[in-house]
Design a protein around this motif. Structure first.
Motif, short mmCIF file in Angstrom:
data_model
loop_
_atom_site.label_atom_id
_atom_site.label_comp_id
_atom_site.label_asym_id
_atom_site.label_seq_id
_atom_site.Cartn_x
_atom_site.Cartn_y
_atom_site.Cartn_z
N ALA A 30 16.12 7.20 7.51
CA ALA A 30 14.77 7.74 7.40
C ALA A 30 14.79 9.24 7.14
N SER A 31 15.75 9.94 7.70
CA SER A 31 15.83 11.39 7.54
C SER A 31 16.23 11.81 6.14
N ASP A 32 16.79 10.85 5.34
CA ASP A 32 17.25 11.17 4.00
C ASP A 32 16.16 11.01 2.95
N SER A 33 15.03 10.43 3.34
CA SER A 33 13.98 10.15 2.37
C SER A 33 13.17 11.38 2.06
N ALA B 45 11.10 5.17 -4.09
CA ALA B 45 10.42 6.24 -3.35
C ALA B 45 9.36 5.66 -2.42
N ALA B 46 8.71 4.59 -2.85
CA ALA B 46 7.65 3.99 -2.05
C ALA B 46 8.19 3.06 -0.97
N GLU C 127 0.83 -1.20 0.00
CA GLU C 127 0.00 0.00 0.00
C GLU C 127 0.87 1.25 0.00
N PHE C 128 0.92 1.92 -1.12
CA PHE C 128 1.61 3.21 -1.22
C PHE C 128 1.07 3.92 -2.45
N SER C 129 0.65 5.14 -2.27
CA SER C 129 0.03 5.90 -3.35
C SER C 129 1.02 6.20 -4.46
N LEU C 130 0.58 6.00 -5.70
CA LEU C 130 1.41 6.38 -6.85
C LEU C 130 1.71 7.87 -6.82
N LEU D 4 5.42 9.65 -6.71
CA LEU D 4 5.86 10.69 -7.65
C LEU D 4 6.36 11.92 -6.90
N GLU D 5 5.67 12.26 -5.83
CA GLU D 5 6.07 13.42 -5.04
C GLU D 5 7.40 13.19 -4.33
#
Length: 202
Positions: free
Chosen positions: A199-202, A159-160, A15-18, A22-23
């Motif tokens: 986590a802080s780099d994402s 990204a997801a 579950e992760f929005s496309l 993209l964002e």
């Protein structure tokens, strides 16, 4: 060569929005020293150019990434600490082609020499049999465009999944081609680095 890796089934129900992927999509050039799990490799490679519909008769399979005239000429090679592999989309497995660690050749920039994992996108021109892509210019243009589709799929999966990635064009292609034992009709287009990030780099 032994030691092929049969990958687990990709997790297609994550579950992760496309739109969110993209964002969040970014080029990231620093990683932590933790290898990807086989499940992460499975998900990432299926996202890159995995089979979404199996072939039947003379009809080719369908992939997550499009290609000119459905040539499916882009082959994805995976460089890991224990060697180099070719991703077999049809069998969803990694086929070992080299026991040597050649990740330092994924790109010419110094920071890329410690890449945790490298993807090498190779255009197999012998697969481009349609009259629309037989010319040298058409093959070159189509291979670069088709590689872009695959690379972007990897970007979006990363990204997801809180993975860092960056596509590279600064490559010693001749050196890498020789190390990988590629044939004349197999051309390296670009490479891409993937690794876990803080986590802080994402």
């Amino acid at each position: 060569m032994e030691e092929n890796i049969r990958l687990p089934k990709p997790q297609k129900d994550l579950e992760f929005s496309l739109m969110k992927a993209l964002e969040k999509r970014r080029s990231i050039r620093k990683w932590i020293d933790t290898p990807l799990s086989e499940q992460e490799l499975s998900n990432l490679l299926w996202a890159a150019c995995g089979v979404t519909k199996k072939k039947y008769g003379k009809v080719k399979s369908k992939r997550t990434a499009p290609s000119a005239c459905n040539s499916q000429e882009i082959r994805v090679y995976v460089l890991l600490a224990n060697g180099a592999y070719l991703y077999s989309e049809e069998n969803h497995e990694l086929v070992k082609i080299l026991k040597k660690d050649i990740r330092e050749y994924i790109g010419t920039q110094k920071m890329m020499r410690c890449a945790p994992m490298g993807l090498v996108y190779v255009a197999d021109l012998s697969r481009m049999t349609s009259p629309f892509v037989r010319g040298k210019d058409a093959q070159r243009f189509s291979a670069w465009v088709d590689t872009g589709y695959v690379s972007q799929n990897v970007y979006l999966y990363c990204a997801a999944s809180n993975l860092g990635t960056v596509a590279l064009a600064l490559i010693d292609r001749e050196k890498l081609r020789t190390l990988m034992g590629l044939k004349e009709h197999e051309k390296i287009v670009i490479t891409q680095v993937v690794g876990h990030i803080q986590a802080s780099d994402s």
